[in-house]
Enzyme design. Structure first.
Site, PDB file in Angstrom:
ATOM      1  N   HIS A 122     -11.132 -18.786-108.351  1.00 38.78           N
ATOM      2  CA  HIS A 122     -10.230 -17.280-108.398  1.00 38.78           C
ATOM      3  C   HIS A 122      -8.535 -17.775-107.809  1.00 38.78           C
ATOM      4  CE1 HIS A 122     -13.530 -14.248-108.801  1.00 38.78           C
ATOM      5  NE2 HIS A 122     -13.876 -14.546-109.869  1.00 38.78           N
ATOM      6  N   THR A 140     -16.398 -14.257 -94.084  1.00 40.46           N
ATOM      7  CA  THR A 140     -16.776 -13.428 -93.671  1.00 40.46           C
ATOM      8  C   THR A 140     -17.142 -13.588 -91.613  1.00 40.46           C
ATOM      9  OG1 THR A 140     -19.419 -12.489 -93.877  1.00 40.46           O
ATOM     10  CG2 THR A 140     -17.579 -11.581 -95.097  1.00 40.46           C
TER      11      THR A 140
END
Length: 234
Positions: free
Chosen positions: A119, A28
């Site tokens: 992932h 972020t």
């Protein structure tokens, strides 16, 4: 807070095998939205409608638009200081392994090596039908594979298994770890959520939203800010 960061610094110096596990909160500070915070992706879009094999099969237009938007969002994104600090710690032998739930590739761009992307990666594309590698430009142009199959990023969709090699590698490192530092993840997604339970070593959790209780140290802080202070203490 400084006392907790000092303790992590001490553990880092004492540990002979340290593992770092990161999630969306690690990225972020580079300008990428996370997923499960109040302003994250999943508050705006139901993941069950886009990040699934069902969407890939039955609603490809939405699937392709969603991942194209995420790929375009990465164009001007670069690793922040926290990514570079972890890469430096690896080079100095302070960190032996980095595993991430992130698909953005920022750890590698920062100079980290042998990163296990649990992932997958959004920076490469393959055909869902024949599994052949494809050009990113073909996916963004909404083109099909030569075999006629649909193109997709190499990310793990809901309902799919994690990459076996990455999972086995991370699990092995977790079991050997004397220190595990978890950064920027809510640990809500199985089976990655189970990894911190696999160590007998010290554990530290750094995240802006503290939702875990089984760590030796829990610190509510931005990833990059915490890492910069620890690095300065080192």
């Amino acid at each position: 807070m400084l006392e907790q960061l000092q303790q992590i610094k001490n553990w880092l110096e004492e540990s002979r095998h340290t593992v770092v596990l990161t999630g969306a909160g690690m990225s972020t500070e580079s300008g990428l939205a996370d997923f499960r915070s109040k302003s994250g992706w999943w508050q705006q879009i139901d993941p069950r409608t886009v990040a699934t094999t069902e969407a890939l099969t039955h609603n490809y237009q939405l699937f392709q638009q969603f991942y194209s938007a995420r790929i375009h969002a990465l164009a001007d994104i670069t690793p922040h200081e926290g990514h570079r600090i972890l890469a430096d710690w690896q080079k100095r032998g302070l960190v032996q392994h980095i595993a991430t739930q992130n698909v953005d590739g920022l750890h590698t761009l920062a100079g980290s090596h042998n990163v296990d992307e649990l992932h997958g990666s959004i920076r490469s594309v393959r055909c869902q039908k024949c599994h052949a590698a494809a050009e990113m430009s073909s996916f963004l142009a909404n083109e099909a594979c030569r075999c006629g199959g649909r193109l997709r990023p190499n990310v793990v969709l809901f309902g799919e298994n994690l990459p076996q090699q990455a999972w086995n590698s991370t699990l092995s490192h977790m079991k050997a770890a004397q220190l595990v530092i978890v950064i920027g993840t809510s640990l809500e997604v199985y089976p990655v959520s189970q990894l911190p339970h696999m160590t007998n070593g010290k554990t530290a959790y750094i995240n802006l939203e503290i939702e875990q209780s089984h760590f030796d140290i829990m610190l509510k802080e931005k990833a990059g800010e915490a890492l910069k202070i620890i690095d300065a203490l080192l």
